[in-house]
Design an enzyme around this catalytic site. Structure first.
Site, short mmCIF file in Angstrom:
data_model
loop_
_atom_site.label_atom_id
_atom_site.label_comp_id
_atom_site.label_asym_id
_atom_site.label_seq_id
_atom_site.Cartn_x
_atom_site.Cartn_y
_atom_site.Cartn_z
N TYR A 143 -9.71 3.57 8.71
CA TYR A 143 -8.87 4.08 7.63
C TYR A 143 -8.02 2.98 6.98
O TYR A 143 -7.96 2.90 5.75
CB TYR A 143 -7.99 5.23 8.15
CG TYR A 143 -8.67 6.58 8.02
CD1 TYR A 143 -10.00 6.76 8.41
CD2 TYR A 143 -8.01 7.69 7.51
CE1 TYR A 143 -10.63 7.98 8.30
CE2 TYR A 143 -8.63 8.92 7.38
CZ TYR A 143 -9.95 9.05 7.78
OH TYR A 143 -10.58 10.26 7.66
N GLU A 151 -9.46 0.58 -1.32
CA GLU A 151 -9.01 1.41 -2.43
C GLU A 151 -7.84 0.79 -3.20
O GLU A 151 -7.88 0.70 -4.43
CB GLU A 151 -8.60 2.79 -1.90
CG GLU A 151 -9.74 3.59 -1.30
CD GLU A 151 -9.24 4.87 -0.68
OE1 GLU A 151 -8.61 5.67 -1.39
OE2 GLU A 151 -9.46 5.08 0.54
#
Length: 218
Positions: A143, A151
């Site tokens: 993550y 991202e």
């Protein structure tokens, strides 16, 4: 849960696991053949956009009580990923070959293959301890990798193109607020929104992996 519901969830989770596995395979084949990190979107972008879009069903599953996860956290993750994919990466060709796309797609694909595989086997009453451990442990590394160098860095790199093209000006013009500043604010808030999801996963991990202590009879 009815047999029909279990069958539906088995099919859904199996197809998602297979789809993300195919996407990961496409990315790795592209890396091996081109010896470059820049072909991730060209090789698997359309498939990942499709898989991510239909994952909205998971919020529906939680909302109607088909699964115990609820609707909020799946919806938060779906919204963040889908905005990143469809509103930014898909609309700005210049960022599609950035290394951040490769990093993000690999992190997502590995985590989703593990997650959906775990859900699928659970539907048929199989609970392999190694897969359960992976399901509630791999996210600790995957993550953050998908977030920071993936991202967030890509959204930052996309800002000049968003400003230059006045992207989504018709929609945001009605709100008297540009999409460029929306993404700037989103980048500031992103770590805090993501942390809420991340801590929620740690809470799930404690529930699933930590064995309850058995009180000794006196």
């Amino acid at each position: 849960m009815s047999s029909l519901s279990k069958l539906y969830l088995l099919i859904y989770n199996s197809l998602q696991s297979l789809g993300w596995g195919v996407a990961l395979n496409k990315i790795l084949i592209s890396l091996a053949s081109e010896r470059s990190f820049h072909g991730a979107y060209a090789s698997a972008g359309d498939l990942i956009c499709f898989l991510q879009t239909i994952s909205l069903l998971e919020s529906v599953h939680g909302a109607i009580g088909l699964v115990p996860s609820g609707a909020l956290f799946p919806l938060m993750q779906w919204g963040g990923r889908t905005h990143f994919l469809l509103a930014i990466v898909r609309q700005i060709p210049e960022v599609q070959e950035l290394r951040s796309v490769f990093v993000t797609f690999c992190a997502w694909s590995v985590s989703e293959v593990i997650r959906y595989s775990h859900y699928a086997v659970t539907c048929v009453g199989i609970h392999p301890s190694w897969l359960t451990y992976l399901r509630y442990t791999a996210f600790i590394i995957l993550y953050p990798i998908g977030l920071a160098p993936g991202e967030m860095w890509l959204m930052y790199r996309a800002l000049p193109y968003i400003k230059e093209r006045n992207l989504y000006s018709e929609l945001f013009g009605q709100l008297h607020f540009s999409y460029y500043y929306f993404v700037v604010v989103l980048l500031i808030c992103y770590p805090f929104l993501w942390l809420k999801l991340y801590l929620h996963l740690f809470k799930q991990r404690r529930v699933k992996l930590v064995k309850p202590k058995i009180k000794k009879k006196v």
